[in-house]
Design a protein around this motif. Structure first.
Motif, PDB file in Angstrom:
ATOM      1  N   GLY A  48       0.792  -1.224   0.000  1.00  6.59           N
ATOM      2  CA  GLY A  48       0.000   0.000   0.000  1.00  6.59           C
ATOM      3  C   GLY A  48       0.824   1.273   0.000  1.00  6.59           C
ATOM      4  N   GLY A  49       1.997   1.226  -0.642  1.00 10.03           N
ATOM      5  CA  GLY A  49       2.857   2.402  -0.692  1.00 10.03           C
ATOM      6  C   GLY A  49       3.706   2.611   0.539  1.00 10.03           C
ATOM      7  N   LEU A  50       3.623   1.686   1.489  1.00 10.30           N
ATOM      8  CA  LEU A  50       4.398   1.799   2.723  1.00 10.30           C
ATOM      9  C   LEU A  50       5.512   0.766   2.771  1.00 10.30           C
ATOM     10  CD1 LEU A  50       1.560   2.168   5.390  1.00 10.30           C
ATOM     11  CD2 LEU A  50       2.733   3.979   4.135  1.00 10.30           C
ATOM     12  N   LYS A  51       6.566   1.091   3.485  1.00  6.05           N
ATOM     13  CA  LYS A  51       7.624   0.146   3.810  1.00  6.05           C
ATOM     14  C   LYS A  51       7.646  -0.005   5.323  1.00  6.05           C
ATOM     15  CE  LYS A  51      11.566   0.271   1.654  1.00  6.05           C
ATOM     16  NZ  LYS A  51      12.936   0.708   1.221  1.00  6.05           N
ATOM     17  N   ILE A  52       7.482  -1.250   5.793  1.00  9.51           N
ATOM     18  CA  ILE A  52       7.381  -1.522   7.227  1.00  9.51           C
ATOM     19  C   ILE A  52       8.546  -2.409   7.642  1.00  9.51           C
ATOM     20  CG2 ILE A  52       5.920  -2.423   9.077  1.00  9.51           C
ATOM     21  CD1 ILE A  52       3.554  -2.215   7.045  1.00  9.51           C
ATOM     22  N   ASP A  53       9.399  -1.897   8.508  1.00  9.56           N
ATOM     23  CA  ASP A  53      10.508  -2.675   9.050  1.00  9.56           C
ATOM     24  C   ASP A  53      10.052  -3.265  10.380  1.00  9.56           C
ATOM     25  OD1 ASP A  53      12.847  -3.558  10.393  1.00  9.56           O
ATOM     26  OD2 ASP A  53      14.072  -2.213   9.187  1.00  9.56           O
ATOM     27  N   THR A  54       9.790  -4.570  10.382  1.00  5.84           N
ATOM     28  CA  THR A  54       9.229  -5.196  11.578  1.00  5.84           C
ATOM     29  C   THR A  54      10.266  -5.371  12.688  1.00  5.84           C
ATOM     30  OG1 THR A  54       9.614  -7.425  10.713  1.00  5.84           O
ATOM     31  CG2 THR A  54       7.499  -6.400  10.206  1.00  5.84           C
ATOM     32  N   SER A  76      12.731  -2.990  13.475  1.00  7.43           N
ATOM     33  CA  SER A  76      12.884  -1.694  14.158  1.00  7.43           C
ATOM     34  C   SER A  76      11.548  -1.024  14.461  1.00  7.43           C
ATOM     35  CB  SER A  76      13.724  -0.743  13.297  1.00  7.43           C
ATOM     36  OG  SER A  76      13.046  -0.435  12.082  1.00  7.43           O
ATOM     37  N   MET A  77      10.452  -1.615  13.934  1.00  7.30           N
ATOM     38  CA  MET A  77       9.103  -1.046  14.101  1.00  7.30           C
ATOM     39  C   MET A  77       9.027   0.371  13.514  1.00  7.30           C
ATOM     40  SD  MET A  77       8.204  -2.485  17.941  1.00  7.30           S
ATOM     41  CE  MET A  77       6.549  -1.785  17.951  1.00  7.30           C
ATOM     42  N   GLN A  78       9.681   0.562  12.360  1.00 12.04           N
ATOM     43  CA  GLN A  78       9.625   1.848  11.671  1.00 12.04           C
ATOM     44  C   GLN A  78       8.833   1.707  10.383  1.00 12.04           C
ATOM     45  OE1 GLN A  78      14.076   2.222  11.880  1.00 12.04           O
ATOM     46  NE2 GLN A  78      13.599   4.373  12.308  1.00 12.04           N
ATOM     47  N   VAL A  79       8.178   2.798  10.005  1.00  8.75           N
ATOM     48  CA  VAL A  79       7.322   2.802   8.814  1.00  8.75           C
ATOM     49  C   VAL A  79       7.657   4.031   7.969  1.00  8.75           C
ATOM     50  CG1 VAL A  79       4.937   2.813   7.971  1.00  8.75           C
ATOM     51  CG2 VAL A  79       5.479   1.682  10.146  1.00  8.75           C
ATOM     52  N   TRP A  80       7.746   3.835   6.641  1.00 11.62           N
ATOM     53  CA  TRP A  80       8.033   4.943   5.738  1.00 11.62           C
ATOM     54  C   TRP A  80       7.053   4.969   4.579  1.00 11.62           C
ATOM     55  CZ3 TRP A  80      11.738   1.557   7.519  1.00 11.62           C
ATOM     56  CH2 TRP A  80      12.775   2.086   8.316  1.00 11.62           C
ATOM     57  N   ARG A  81       6.811   6.161   4.068  1.00 11.56           N
ATOM     58  CA  ARG A  81       6.143   6.354   2.774  1.00 11.56           C
ATOM     59  C   ARG A  81       6.995   7.343   1.989  1.00 11.56           C
ATOM     60  NH1 ARG A  81       1.457   6.005  -0.175  1.00 11.56           N
ATOM     61  NH2 ARG A  81       0.291   4.916   1.468  1.00 11.56           N
ATOM     62  N   ASP A  82       7.434   6.937   0.796  1.00 13.66           N
ATOM     63  CA  ASP A  82       8.272   7.793  -0.054  1.00 13.66           C
ATOM     64  C   ASP A  82       9.490   8.316   0.719  1.00 13.66           C
ATOM     65  OD1 ASP A  82       6.414   7.439  -2.097  1.00 13.66           O
ATOM     66  OD2 ASP A  82       5.245   9.173  -1.456  1.00 13.66           O
ATOM     67  N   GLU A  83      10.148   7.418   1.455  1.00  9.83           N
ATOM     68  CA  GLU A  83      11.370   7.738   2.200  1.00  9.83           C
ATOM     69  C   GLU A  83      11.141   8.630   3.420  1.00  9.83           C
ATOM     70  OE1 GLU A  83      13.954   5.984   1.352  1.00  9.83           O
ATOM     71  OE2 GLU A  83      12.836   5.233  -0.380  1.00  9.83           O
ATOM     72  N   ALA A  84       9.885   9.052   3.647  1.00 13.89           N
ATOM     73  CA  ALA A  84       9.588   9.869   4.827  1.00 13.89           C
ATOM     74  C   ALA A  84       9.050   8.957   5.929  1.00 13.89           C
ATOM     75  CB  ALA A  84       8.562  10.942   4.495  1.00 13.89           C
ATOM     76  N   GLU A  85       9.677   8.997   7.103  1.00 15.26           N
ATOM     77  CA  GLU A  85       9.233   8.137   8.191  1.00 15.26           C
ATOM     78  C   GLU A  85       7.919   8.643   8.774  1.00 15.26           C
ATOM     79  OE1 GLU A  85      10.814   6.141  12.384  1.00 15.26           O
ATOM     80  OE2 GLU A  85      12.154   7.408  11.179  1.00 15.26           O
ATOM     81  N   ILE A  86       7.028   7.689   9.074  1.00 11.39           N
ATOM     82  CA  ILE A  86       5.725   8.000   9.657  1.00 11.39           C
ATOM     83  C   ILE A  86       5.777   7.679  11.149  1.00 11.39           C
ATOM     84  CG2 ILE A  86       3.257   7.461   9.644  1.00 11.39           C
ATOM     85  CD1 ILE A  86       3.643   6.561   6.712  1.00 11.39           C
ATOM     86  N   SER A  87       5.411   8.642  11.974  1.00 13.28           N
ATOM     87  CA  SER A  87       5.415   8.440  13.424  1.00 13.28           C
ATOM     88  C   SER A  87       4.089   7.819  13.859  1.00 13.28           C
ATOM     89  CB  SER A  87       5.625   9.780  14.143  1.00 13.28           C
ATOM     90  OG  SER A  87       5.586   9.588  15.544  1.00 13.28           O
ATOM     91  N   LEU A  88       4.174   6.626  14.438  1.00 12.59           N
ATOM     92  CA  LEU A  88       2.976   5.921  14.895  1.00 12.59           C
ATOM     93  C   LEU A  88       3.112   5.559  16.371  1.00 12.59           C
ATOM     94  CD1 LEU A  88       2.505   3.339  11.964  1.00 12.59           C
ATOM     95  CD2 LEU A  88       1.284   5.510  12.256  1.00 12.59           C
ATOM     96  N   THR A  89       1.979   5.538  17.068  1.00 14.17           N
ATOM     97  CA  THR A  89       1.978   5.009  18.427  1.00 14.17           C
ATOM     98  C   THR A  89       2.088   3.487  18.346  1.00 14.17           C
ATOM     99  OG1 THR A  89      -0.413   4.705  18.523  1.00 14.17           O
ATOM    100  CG2 THR A  89       0.453   6.892  19.148  1.00 14.17           C
ATOM    101  N   LYS A  90       2.367   2.849  19.479  1.00 16.03           N
ATOM    102  CA  LYS A  90       2.478   1.388  19.490  1.00 16.03           C
ATOM    103  C   LYS A  90       1.175   0.742  19.016  1.00 16.03           C
ATOM    104  CE  LYS A  90       3.681  -2.551  22.435  1.00 16.03           C
ATOM    105  NZ  LYS A  90       2.507  -3.365  22.066  1.00 16.03           N
ATOM    106  N   THR A  91       0.039   1.263  19.460  1.00 17.47           N
ATOM    107  CA  THR A  91      -1.253   0.704  19.053  1.00 17.47           C
ATOM    108  C   THR A  91      -1.480   0.895  17.561  1.00 17.47           C
ATOM    109  OG1 THR A  91      -2.201   1.122  21.237  1.00 17.47           O
ATOM    110  CG2 THR A  91      -3.752   0.786  19.433  1.00 17.47           C
TER     111      THR A  91
END
Length: 219
Positions: free
Chosen positions: A128-134, A136-151
């Motif tokens: 879905g256009g995202l890259k999820i590193d399981t 490090s629990m980091q998520v990016w869209r178009d090289e920009a990291e998305i800040s998410l809560t744990k939930t």
């Protein structure tokens, strides 16, 4: 591609598991008795074994004695629900013990936990256009990291691992919050709204009437 051996003598159950895991990208081999499974294990390597207990020829507990030195993770699938049977299965070296009947989504979740424990799952998911590193629990869209809560992250991961599958609100809550769904709770809907905005999934994370939500993207 993960290689899974399904040892189950009830063909409808075996076929259901095989179809579900195939959709998840696994290659499945089915054996319908313990002797056939033992023969397959001589010449083939598997990343995971789903093993019934009550089997013709050689039962699951006996077969587990043969599997244990191979260091292949095993999940027992059985109608034997007595505590003593669960304890026996786990003491023999099984990673988990699931009592029939079970929901496929629960089985997939249990498999995911076991494979992560053995580090056999993909560490990076792209969907879905995202890259999820399981890891490090980091998520990016178009090289920009998305800040998410744990939930929010756990919610994202649940949908990313179950694309195009309608998930009930109750299932979502129990999987992400880890406790029974409180009747009338809006927690799932509120978090879904936030997740949509943060990830850009406004159009693909869709509501399913009277059920819950579905991520409508290609796996």
């Amino acid at each position: 591609m993960l290689q899974v051996l399904i040892v189950e003598d009830e063909k409808p159950i075996s076929n259901l598991i095989r179809l579900s895991l195939t959709k998840e990208g696994c290659h499945c081999t089915c054996a319908f008795d313990g002797a056939a499974a033992a023969d397959l294990l001589v010449d083939h390597h598997y990343d995971l074994i789903l093993l019934d207990v009550m089997l013709p020829e050689i039962d699951g507990f006996e077969l587990m004695e043969y599997i244990r030195p191979l260091e292949i993770p095993v999940i027992f699938l059985t109608a034997k629900s007595a505590v003593k049977d669960r304890v026996k299965g786990l003491k023999l070296g099984a990673e988990d013990y699931i009592v029939k009947p079970f929901e496929v989504i629960e089985l997939l979740a249990r498999i995911d936990v076991v494979l992560r424990r053995y580090q056999k799952t993909d560490m990076v998911l792209e969907i879905g256009g995202l890259k999820i590193d399981t890891a490090s629990m980091q998520v990016w869209r178009d090289e920009a990291e998305i800040s998410l809560t744990k939930t929010e992250y756990e919610l994202l991961l649940l949908f990313a691992r179950n694309p195009r599958r309608a998930l009930y609100r109750e299932t979502i809550y129990e999987r992400v919050w880890g406790e029974p769904y409180p009747f009338g709770s809006k927690a799932v809907d509120i978090h879904i709204q936030r997740l949509r905005k943060k990830t850009g999934w406004e159009t693909c994370l869709r509501a399913v009437n009277k059920i819950g939500y579905r991520l409508e993207v290609e796996p």
